[in-house]
Design a protein around this motif. Structure first.
Motif, PDB file in Angstrom:
ATOM      1  N   VAL A 102       0.846  -0.961   0.108  1.00 17.41           N
ATOM      2  CA  VAL A 102      -0.188  -0.097   0.125  1.00 17.41           C
ATOM      3  C   VAL A 102       0.612   1.324   0.159  1.00 17.41           C
ATOM      4  O   VAL A 102       0.363   2.300  -0.732  1.00 17.41           O
ATOM      5  CB  VAL A 102      -1.050   0.280   0.976  1.00 17.41           C
ATOM      6  CG1 VAL A 102      -1.639   1.359   1.474  1.00 17.41           C
ATOM      7  CG2 VAL A 102      -1.862  -1.639   1.260  1.00 17.41           C
ATOM      8  N   PRO A 105       3.092   2.719  -4.238  1.00 17.12           N
ATOM      9  CA  PRO A 105       2.205   2.511  -5.493  1.00 17.12           C
ATOM     10  C   PRO A 105       2.936   1.954  -6.519  1.00 17.12           C
ATOM     11  O   PRO A 105       2.971   1.283  -7.637  1.00 17.12           O
ATOM     12  CB  PRO A 105       1.026   3.500  -5.141  1.00 17.12           C
ATOM     13  CG  PRO A 105       1.495   4.651  -4.494  1.00 17.12           C
ATOM     14  CD  PRO A 105       2.397   4.065  -3.374  1.00 17.12           C
ATOM     15  N   ARG A 108       4.978  -0.738  -6.646  1.00 18.48           N
ATOM     16  CA  ARG A 108       3.781  -1.686  -6.268  1.00 18.48           C
ATOM     17  C   ARG A 108       3.678  -2.099  -8.213  1.00 18.48           C
ATOM     18  O   ARG A 108       3.574  -3.153  -8.681  1.00 18.48           O
ATOM     19  CB  ARG A 108       2.765  -2.111  -5.748  1.00 18.48           C
ATOM     20  CG  ARG A 108       1.833  -2.638  -6.003  1.00 18.48           C
ATOM     21  CD  ARG A 108       0.222  -2.403  -5.593  1.00 18.48           C
ATOM     22  NE  ARG A 108      -0.419  -1.215  -5.953  1.00 18.48           N
ATOM     23  CZ  ARG A 108      -1.328  -0.341  -5.475  1.00 18.48           C
ATOM     24  NH1 ARG A 108      -1.139  -0.146  -3.956  1.00 18.48           N
ATOM     25  NH2 ARG A 108      -1.296   0.642  -5.622  1.00 18.48           N
TER      26      ARG A 108
END
Length: 233
Positions: A102, A105, A108
Protein backbone atom coordinates in the motif's frame (compact mmCIF):
# COMPACT_ATOMS: atom_id res chain seq x y z
CA UNK A 1 25.10 -38.68 -6.80
CA UNK A 2 24.84 -35.14 -5.38
CA UNK A 3 24.45 -32.22 -7.77
CA UNK A 4 27.58 -30.10 -8.36
CA UNK A 5 28.00 -27.06 -6.16
CA UNK A 6 28.10 -23.67 -7.87
CA UNK A 7 31.41 -21.85 -8.00
CA UNK A 8 31.80 -19.88 -4.75
CA UNK A 9 32.40 -16.65 -6.68
CA UNK A 10 29.34 -14.86 -5.24
CA UNK A 11 30.38 -15.59 -1.66
CA UNK A 12 33.87 -14.31 -2.42
CA UNK A 13 32.54 -11.21 -4.19
CA UNK A 14 30.54 -10.17 -1.12
CA UNK A 15 33.51 -10.75 1.15
CA UNK A 16 35.86 -8.81 -1.14
CA UNK A 17 33.46 -5.85 -1.18
CA UNK A 18 33.42 -5.74 2.62
CA UNK A 19 37.22 -5.40 2.63
CA UNK A 20 37.59 -2.73 -0.06
CA UNK A 21 38.37 0.86 0.91
CA UNK A 22 35.27 2.96 0.25
CA UNK A 23 37.01 4.93 -2.51
CA UNK A 24 38.67 1.93 -4.15
CA UNK A 25 38.60 2.03 -7.98
CA UNK A 26 37.66 -1.67 -7.82
CA UNK A 27 34.40 -0.99 -5.98
CA UNK A 28 32.13 -0.25 -9.01
CA UNK A 29 33.24 -3.44 -10.75
CA UNK A 30 32.72 -5.44 -7.57
CA UNK A 31 29.14 -4.19 -7.29
CA UNK A 32 28.47 -5.13 -10.92
CA UNK A 33 29.84 -8.62 -10.31
CA UNK A 34 27.54 -9.09 -7.30
CA UNK A 35 24.51 -8.11 -9.39
CA UNK A 36 25.38 -10.51 -12.20
CA UNK A 37 26.09 -13.46 -9.92
CA UNK A 38 23.02 -12.88 -7.74
CA UNK A 39 20.76 -13.15 -10.77
CA UNK A 40 22.67 -16.17 -12.10
CA UNK A 41 23.06 -18.46 -9.08
CA UNK A 42 20.39 -17.59 -6.47
CA UNK A 43 17.44 -19.76 -7.50
CA UNK A 44 14.51 -17.64 -6.27
CA UNK A 45 15.91 -14.50 -7.95
CA UNK A 46 14.93 -13.62 -11.52
CA UNK A 47 16.25 -10.05 -11.73
CA UNK A 48 18.82 -8.08 -9.73
CA UNK A 49 20.14 -4.54 -9.51
CA UNK A 50 22.28 -2.25 -7.39
CA UNK A 51 21.07 1.16 -6.15
CA UNK A 52 23.71 3.71 -5.12
CA UNK A 53 23.75 7.30 -3.94
CA UNK A 54 24.14 9.91 -6.68
CA UNK A 55 24.28 13.69 -7.02
CA UNK A 56 20.72 13.70 -8.33
CA UNK A 57 19.54 11.42 -5.51
CA UNK A 58 19.88 7.77 -6.49
CA UNK A 59 20.73 5.72 -9.54
CA UNK A 60 20.95 2.11 -10.63
CA UNK A 61 24.63 1.29 -10.89
CA UNK A 62 24.07 -2.09 -12.56
CA UNK A 63 21.15 -4.36 -13.37
CA UNK A 64 20.73 -7.86 -14.73
CA UNK A 65 18.16 -6.65 -17.27
CA UNK A 66 15.66 -3.91 -18.06
CA UNK A 67 12.98 -5.28 -15.71
CA UNK A 68 15.09 -4.66 -12.61
CA UNK A 69 15.99 -1.18 -13.81
CA UNK A 70 12.34 -0.31 -14.53
CA UNK A 71 11.30 -1.34 -11.02
CA UNK A 72 14.15 0.72 -9.57
CA UNK A 73 13.17 3.77 -11.62
CA UNK A 74 9.60 3.58 -10.32
CA UNK A 75 11.00 3.94 -6.80
CA UNK A 76 13.27 6.85 -7.72
CA UNK A 77 10.32 8.64 -9.32
CA UNK A 78 8.41 8.56 -6.02
CA UNK A 79 11.56 8.88 -3.92
CA UNK A 80 10.24 5.90 -1.99
CA UNK A 81 10.43 2.13 -2.10
CA UNK A 82 12.20 -0.88 -0.58
CA UNK A 83 15.54 -0.22 -2.29
CA UNK A 84 15.69 3.35 -0.96
CA UNK A 85 14.60 2.28 2.51
CA UNK A 86 17.36 -0.33 2.63
CA UNK A 87 19.93 2.16 1.34
CA UNK A 88 19.08 4.80 3.94
CA UNK A 89 18.24 2.63 6.94
CA UNK A 90 20.90 -0.05 6.64
CA UNK A 91 18.23 -2.71 7.17
CA UNK A 92 17.10 -5.47 4.85
CA UNK A 93 13.69 -4.77 3.34
CA UNK A 94 11.69 -7.77 2.18
CA UNK A 95 8.42 -7.54 0.28
CA UNK A 96 7.00 -11.08 0.17
CA UNK A 97 3.77 -9.99 -1.54
CA UNK A 98 4.10 -7.00 -3.85
CA UNK A 99 0.40 -7.15 -4.73
CA UNK A 100 -0.48 -6.25 -1.15
CA UNK A 101 1.81 -3.21 -0.94
CA UNK A 102 0.00 0.00 0.00
CA UNK A 103 2.77 2.44 0.94
CA UNK A 104 4.66 2.33 -2.42
CA UNK A 105 2.03 2.36 -5.18
CA UNK A 106 4.44 3.29 -7.96
CA UNK A 107 6.77 0.44 -7.07
CA UNK A 108 3.84 -1.97 -6.73
CA UNK A 109 2.22 -1.12 -10.05
CA UNK A 110 5.38 -1.22 -12.16
CA UNK A 111 6.66 -4.39 -10.50
CA UNK A 112 3.32 -6.13 -10.98
CA UNK A 113 3.18 -5.09 -14.63
CA UNK A 114 6.53 -6.80 -15.22
CA UNK A 115 5.52 -9.96 -13.39
CA UNK A 116 7.57 -9.28 -10.25
CA UNK A 117 5.74 -10.69 -7.24
CA UNK A 118 8.29 -10.37 -4.42
CA UNK A 119 11.47 -8.42 -3.70
CA UNK A 120 14.32 -8.15 -1.26
CA UNK A 121 16.68 -5.20 -0.85
CA UNK A 122 19.91 -5.83 1.04
CA UNK A 123 22.26 -3.08 2.33
CA UNK A 124 25.87 -3.48 1.25
CA UNK A 125 28.93 -1.80 2.73
CA UNK A 126 32.64 -1.49 2.00
CA UNK A 127 35.66 -1.30 4.29
CA UNK A 128 34.61 1.57 6.56
CA UNK A 129 31.30 -0.10 7.35
CA UNK A 130 29.37 2.80 5.80
CA UNK A 131 26.59 1.84 3.38
CA UNK A 132 27.60 2.08 -0.26
CA UNK A 133 24.69 0.38 -2.05
CA UNK A 134 21.50 -1.63 -1.84
CA UNK A 135 21.32 -4.94 -3.67
CA UNK A 136 17.81 -5.43 -5.06
CA UNK A 137 16.57 -8.94 -5.75
CA UNK A 138 13.31 -9.40 -7.68
CA UNK A 139 11.34 -12.62 -8.13
CA UNK A 140 8.40 -13.84 -10.18
CA UNK A 141 7.62 -16.55 -7.62
CA UNK A 142 6.62 -15.07 -4.26
CA UNK A 143 6.61 -18.46 -2.53
CA UNK A 144 10.21 -19.16 -3.52
CA UNK A 145 11.34 -15.75 -2.31
CA UNK A 146 9.71 -15.90 1.11
CA UNK A 147 12.31 -18.18 2.68
CA UNK A 148 15.21 -16.19 1.19
CA UNK A 149 13.79 -13.04 2.77
CA UNK A 150 13.62 -14.77 6.16
CA UNK A 151 17.11 -16.22 5.88
CA UNK A 152 18.72 -12.92 4.82
CA UNK A 153 16.97 -10.95 7.54
CA UNK A 154 18.19 -13.45 10.12
CA UNK A 155 21.79 -12.77 9.00
CA UNK A 156 21.45 -9.14 10.05
CA UNK A 157 19.86 -9.83 13.44
CA UNK A 158 22.03 -9.85 16.54
CA UNK A 159 21.68 -12.74 18.94
CA UNK A 160 20.00 -16.15 18.53
CA UNK A 161 17.67 -16.52 15.57
CA UNK A 162 15.13 -19.08 14.47
CA UNK A 163 16.57 -22.11 12.68
CA UNK A 164 15.25 -21.96 9.12
CA UNK A 165 15.33 -24.61 6.36
CA UNK A 166 18.28 -24.80 4.01
CA UNK A 167 17.89 -23.55 0.46
CA UNK A 168 19.42 -24.20 -2.95
CA UNK A 169 23.21 -24.13 -3.26
CA UNK A 170 23.30 -20.67 -4.87
CA UNK A 171 21.17 -19.14 -2.10
CA UNK A 172 23.35 -20.77 0.54
CA UNK A 173 26.41 -19.32 -1.18
CA UNK A 174 24.80 -15.87 -1.10
CA UNK A 175 23.89 -16.23 2.58
CA UNK A 176 27.40 -17.39 3.48
CA UNK A 177 28.82 -14.35 1.68
CA UNK A 178 26.59 -12.01 3.65
CA UNK A 179 27.59 -13.70 6.91
CA UNK A 180 31.29 -13.43 6.00
CA UNK A 181 30.87 -9.75 5.12
CA UNK A 182 29.18 -8.99 8.44
CA UNK A 183 32.00 -10.71 10.34
CA UNK A 184 34.53 -8.65 8.37
CA UNK A 185 32.66 -5.45 9.19
CA UNK A 186 32.73 -6.35 12.88
CA UNK A 187 36.46 -7.02 12.69
CA UNK A 188 37.17 -3.65 11.07
CA UNK A 189 34.95 -1.79 13.53
CA UNK A 190 36.76 -3.36 16.48
CA UNK A 191 40.11 -2.32 15.01
CA UNK A 192 38.88 1.22 14.41
CA UNK A 193 37.62 1.41 17.98
CA UNK A 194 41.00 0.29 19.24
CA UNK A 195 42.81 2.97 17.21
CA UNK A 196 40.40 5.64 18.41
CA UNK A 197 40.92 4.72 22.07
CA UNK A 198 44.66 4.17 21.83
CA UNK A 199 45.49 7.32 19.88
CA UNK A 200 42.62 9.52 21.04
CA UNK A 201 41.46 10.23 17.48
CA UNK A 202 38.12 10.48 15.72
CA UNK A 203 36.59 7.70 13.66
CA UNK A 204 37.48 9.34 10.35
CA UNK A 205 41.13 9.65 11.32
CA UNK A 206 41.24 6.05 12.52
CA UNK A 207 39.81 4.84 9.22
CA UNK A 208 42.35 6.88 7.21
CA UNK A 209 45.18 5.34 9.24
CA UNK A 210 43.78 1.88 8.57
CA UNK A 211 43.63 2.51 4.82
CA UNK A 212 47.10 4.10 4.73
CA UNK A 213 48.53 1.04 6.49
CA UNK A 214 46.95 -1.28 3.92
CA UNK A 215 48.91 -2.22 0.83
CA UNK A 216 47.27 -1.12 -2.42
CA UNK A 217 44.87 -3.80 -3.62
CA UNK A 218 44.82 -5.61 -0.28
CA UNK A 219 41.71 -5.81 1.95
CA UNK A 220 41.53 -3.51 4.96
CA UNK A 221 40.35 -6.53 6.93
CA UNK A 222 43.88 -7.95 6.84
CA UNK A 223 45.27 -4.78 8.38
CA UNK A 224 42.47 -4.68 10.94
CA UNK A 225 43.22 -8.26 11.96
CA UNK A 226 46.92 -7.44 12.35
CA UNK A 227 46.09 -4.45 14.57
CA UNK A 228 43.89 -6.57 16.81
CA UNK A 229 46.51 -9.33 17.06
CA UNK A 230 49.19 -6.76 17.96
CA UNK A 231 47.00 -5.30 20.67
CA UNK A 232 46.19 -8.74 22.08
CA UNK A 233 49.88 -9.60 22.33
Amino acid sequence: MSSPQPDPELREALLVLAGLPDDSPALPGQLSTIVRLSAEVVDPVDFASITVFAVEGHRTHASSNEVAEAVDLAQYAEDAGPCLLALHSGETVGVPDIGGVVVWPGFRDVAWRYGVRASLSVPLFAGSGVLVAALNLYARDAAGMRLLIQRVQSCYLAGPTQVLPRMDAGSEQFLAGLADALLSRDLVQRALGLLMDRDNIALGSAYRRLVEATEAGAPVTGTANAILRQYAS
